[in-house]
Scaffold this motif. Structure first.
Motif, PDB file in Angstrom:
ATOM      1  N   TYR B  85      30.140  -7.243  30.845  1.00  0.00           N
ATOM      2  CA  TYR B  85      28.910  -7.185  30.039  1.00  0.00           C
ATOM      3  C   TYR B  85      27.752  -7.803  30.826  1.00  0.00           C
ATOM      4  O   TYR B  85      26.634  -7.260  30.862  1.00  0.00           O
ATOM      5  CB  TYR B  85      29.145  -7.881  28.697  1.00  0.00           C
ATOM      6  N   ALA B  86      28.008  -8.941  31.477  1.00  0.00           N
ATOM      7  CA  ALA B  86      26.954  -9.578  32.282  1.00  0.00           C
ATOM      8  C   ALA B  86      26.465  -8.622  33.360  1.00  0.00           C
ATOM      9  O   ALA B  86      25.255  -8.433  33.553  1.00  0.00           O
ATOM     10  CB  ALA B  86      27.471 -10.871  32.899  1.00  0.00           C
ATOM     11  N   LYS B  87      27.406  -7.977  34.052  1.00  0.00           N
ATOM     12  CA  LYS B  87      27.007  -7.048  35.113  1.00  0.00           C
ATOM     13  C   LYS B  87      26.238  -5.852  34.550  1.00  0.00           C
ATOM     14  O   LYS B  87      25.231  -5.410  35.110  1.00  0.00           O
ATOM     15  CB  LYS B  87      28.237  -6.572  35.882  1.00  0.00           C
ATOM     16  N   ALA B  88      26.708  -5.326  33.414  1.00  0.00           N
ATOM     17  CA  ALA B  88      26.027  -4.184  32.799  1.00  0.00           C
ATOM     18  C   ALA B  88      24.617  -4.556  32.363  1.00  0.00           C
ATOM     19  O   ALA B  88      23.690  -3.749  32.416  1.00  0.00           O
ATOM     20  CB  ALA B  88      26.836  -3.661  31.614  1.00  0.00           C
ATOM     21  N   SER B  89      24.442  -5.808  31.935  1.00  0.00           N
ATOM     22  CA  SER B  89      23.120  -6.226  31.428  1.00  0.00           C
ATOM     23  C   SER B  89      22.046  -6.076  32.498  1.00  0.00           C
ATOM     24  O   SER B  89      20.880  -5.821  32.191  1.00  0.00           O
ATOM     25  CB  SER B  89      23.164  -7.663  30.910  1.00  0.00           C
ATOM     26  N   ALA B  90      22.462  -6.227  33.763  1.00  0.00           N
ATOM     27  CA  ALA B  90      21.476  -6.111  34.845  1.00  0.00           C
ATOM     28  C   ALA B  90      20.849  -4.718  34.884  1.00  0.00           C
ATOM     29  O   ALA B  90      19.687  -4.549  35.281  1.00  0.00           O
ATOM     30  CB  ALA B  90      22.126  -6.430  36.188  1.00  0.00           C
ATOM     31  N   LEU B  91      21.622  -3.708  34.446  1.00  0.00           N
ATOM     32  CA  LEU B  91      21.112  -2.335  34.483  1.00  0.00           C
ATOM     33  C   LEU B  91      19.980  -2.117  33.490  1.00  0.00           C
ATOM     34  O   LEU B  91      19.172  -1.197  33.644  1.00  0.00           O
ATOM     35  CB  LEU B  91      22.244  -1.346  34.180  1.00  0.00           C
ATOM     36  N   PHE B  92      19.963  -2.949  32.432  1.00  0.00           N
ATOM     37  CA  PHE B  92      19.000  -2.709  31.351  1.00  0.00           C
ATOM     38  C   PHE B  92      17.872  -3.733  31.322  1.00  0.00           C
ATOM     39  O   PHE B  92      17.107  -3.801  30.364  1.00  0.00           O
ATOM     40  CB  PHE B  92      19.749  -2.686  30.010  1.00  0.00           C
ATOM     41  N   ASP B  93      17.768  -4.532  32.365  1.00  0.00           N
ATOM     42  CA  ASP B  93      16.719  -5.552  32.387  1.00  0.00           C
ATOM     43  C   ASP B  93      15.345  -4.921  32.241  1.00  0.00           C
ATOM     44  O   ASP B  93      15.083  -3.833  32.764  1.00  0.00           O
ATOM     45  CB  ASP B  93      16.785  -6.362  33.701  1.00  0.00           C
ATOM     46  N   TRP B  94      14.476  -5.606  31.523  1.00  0.00           N
ATOM     47  CA  TRP B  94      13.125  -5.113  31.236  1.00  0.00           C
ATOM     48  C   TRP B  94      12.198  -5.291  32.442  1.00  0.00           C
ATOM     49  O   TRP B  94      11.082  -4.769  32.461  1.00  0.00           O
ATOM     50  CB  TRP B  94      12.552  -5.840  30.015  1.00  0.00           C
TER      51      TRP B  94
END
Lengths: 345, 345, 345
Positions: B85-94
């Protein structure tokens, strides 16, 4: 720019006597342990005397009474080596002397007055009716409101904010992003929620005061919040409305002082202390780290504390459980005393 | 800008295996409970497994070993769903990728060097002798002093201040209004008050460090204050002069660390902690919330605490009174033991 | 600019009845003790009634039921003098009314929208997609990110930072150098250190909220961090990701609230409080100064505390030693009780 001084220049500045070659060049300060050639070091704590033998320092600030153990380095003999080190440090500061300058991107209101010897950096904003004294340094992106005064020789580092009607004395140093004059936290409860009490006082900072980065000093409700001459305040300290900080008082980081409290002169508050509102602390009160002060201190020179002290987590958890049984423990002891008394008699 | 990825793109990014339609479009992340169609969710804590049945998520990151209870959603199987989840979150950073840009209102000293791929926002000020690396983001109204270095890929968010001689590594993230390099709180007592010890050291921040908003890291007195690689520091943290924060250590908000203390690598300090000066904390020391650490911790992996724990106010007041009688209570217990011993024998 | 009002104008503003000459001119507010001619004072606390005889105030806000002891001054009779003082204070605020203005050195992105009645000060930066409402004051060197909204009548004082996607309601007052929307402190442990969890939520501030100087409110991990209508937050407060602060809750300075905690409406947190993460505090919870809240509070109206209270350092040191023996003391008491029981029977 690297700065260089001869040993005799430094001795003169700190009020000491050279023992050795007074033409030696000193290019920096250092501890005894990490000193390199060209460094001046100091021996303030006898614990470190052992390093005198091995230090690579070119010269050392030592007490007048010290028996020097090493012949091949120079000494400056002074009454108080730690104080002399402090004085010497001023010679090597990385800040340049303030030179007259107003950056083109600074915005100075036409009715503000800026002394011709002040330095106003890029992005600084100075409001109407404010006056900036001789030799003042106003750093980048500093905001000074309206009707402020900044005394001569004071430095406001980058990002400092002075709200309207804030008065800063001479030779102060206010670190970055400190905020002086934001509204005190005053609200009257009403049926509809909190009614704001507009904060109509100002902030008055004395002479020779140092204020840390991101520290906040609120404006007073009716009269001013005051920091007296020579007080020193560390980073991230909160000083609420109408507080008075006495002369030469020292306040370490993360401390908070609630409204209308008066801290006596020459007091020291260690880090993380909290002081409740409407208290008076006598002169030379000392508060140990992370203590809560909830009552006034009337005798000068008292040391006050609170808290339980550091402990391993496992035993601490057991003792915390017992803390909540303390009142019943005390009653059980009293009952035991009664029973033992009855048995014995 | 909203970002979209296929399930297989995300699986590749996080190192997992798709179970279901790998062309599904994912437009955001969400918890299982609040997920909507198009969301990717994750199951890290078995407590939340019950939500797998009812979630509206399009896909869920789950452990390789999980028995999936719902057939109509897709899964990405990973060794560690929380890490994925932490790694995936980087893809959606604003945040957008940094693009080369120097705002017209930025002021860059002619002897500063800025990499061609850096972004310098409006109102930023960069002093002489400083160098800004490739892909660095310097936010609005940031002030960078003289002779600083900012490593490639680092972000300085709006309002950050670096004083002179501050060195920040690569891929760091420094949040708004943090101040690095203000003077350490060093003063020598004298008959006339506090004599300032000019702080001649700098600040060195390693690679991959995150520093929170309004946090302050002071420059060293003689040598540097140091934060090592991969350390993470929350908001409103005070780090005093010459502190060393070890690699990958985590420090939560409102914590203060006094001068010259060394915090070992991979330690965790919870929120509101205070650490006294001149201490050494071994690797992997863990300090619980609002504890005061006043002695060094020599064994790695210790958990230390202080305080009394939360209590209802009425019983707490009674127990606080008893705390102040603790020493006398202990003596009364000893006396009782003596008396009972005498009676029994 | 000094402001002047007749007594009848003030009475109308605060909802009171003039007793005396309603044309008297009032030029400021003051306490009874320090009032000068032309000042309006107030008597909220009966303790200060003695000053009514000697005050130099021109008029005093008093309770409807008070027997006035001095004939030569005027009164405004009100149901609640403290609340009336709060209302009157608004008349004398040093802030000017907001007038339409966009400073030439402000930088407003071409796709941002600014209401024609807003004031945008020098050095302010406003990002793309943001909207600034009617009568908003954006102070000097404020940074507003992208896709923010600032509701009508709100003031952002100098140096405030809003990151992207921060939504502030109407009639808010956000003090200098406060930071809204920095990343929550979220990281997943991995073999290589901390993996950042990008914080994809935003911040939502309700209407009529006041936020203190240098306070930090982090953006949420997935959903938003929320401060509800009428909440008041002091300086140097840390509000972590996904916290919810209930309506009209008051939070004093130096308090920290960890992630995902919900503070009920109309609660009060005194200064220096710490609240652990993932807790729920019921409505009207009151936390005393410097307490650590580590468990949820389920009943409304509870008062919770921790700590040991202030003590002289010498006795405190003795009691702290005993604190660490508490568990063994408790066991010794139990053993004594057993022995005395045996002796007695």
């Amino acid at each position: 720019m690297p700065k260089h001084y001869t040993l005799s220049e430094i001795a003169q500045h700190v009020g000491g006597q050279v023992e050795g070659d007074e033409h030696l060049q000193i290019a920096g300060l250092s501890t005894l342990e990490s000193a390199q050639s060209g460094n001046l070091s100091f021996l303030a704590n006898p614990r470190y005397a052992k390093y005198l033998k091995s230090t690579n320092a070119t010269a050392v600030l030592v007490a007048e009474t010290l028996e020097p153990p090493k012949a091949d380095i120079a000494y400056i003999r002074v009454p108080n080596p730690y104080l002399a080190y402090a004085k010497a440090s001023a010679l090597f500061d990385w800040r340049d002397d303030v030179t007259p300058h107003v950056a083109t991107s600074a915005v100075i209101h036409c009715e503000a007055s800026v002394a011709p010897t002040a330095f106003i950096a890029d992005g600084a904003v100075i409001g109407t009716g404010s006056s900036i004294g001789e030799g003042v340094y106003v750093g980048p992106n500093v905001t000074i409101g309206r009707y402020c005064h900044v005394g001569s020789g004071t430095r406001l580092e980058a990002g400092v904010v002075l709200y309207d009607h804030v008065n800063v004395g001479e030779r102060c140093l206010i670190h970055s992003n400190a905020v002086l004059g934001a509204d005190g936290f005053g609200f009257a409860p009403s049926a509809n929620g909190w009614e704001k009490i507009h904060q109509l006082g100002g902030v008055r900072i004395g002479h020779g005061v140092e204020i840390g980065a991101n520290t906040t000093i609120d404006r007073g409700a009716l009269s001013d919040t005051v920091v007296e001459d020579g007080a020193i305040i560390d980073n991230l300290v909160q000083i609420a409305h109408n507080v008075v900080i006495g002369e030469k008082t020292a306040i370490a980081g993360c401390t908070g002082i609630a409204g209308s409290t008066k801290i006596g002169a020459r007091s020291t508050l260690a880090g993380g202390v909290g002081v409740a509102g409407h208290l008076v602390l006598a002169e030379k009160t000392h508060v140990t780290a992370m203590s809560l002060v909830s009552r006034s201190v009337t005798e000068p020179g008292q040391v006050v504390s609170s808290g339980t002290g550091q402990e391993g987590h496992t035993s601490w958890k057991r003792n915390v459980v017992r803390f909540k049984q303390l009142d019943s423990m005390a009653k059980r002891i009293a009952l035991l005393e009664q029973k033992v008394e009855n048995i014995s008699s």
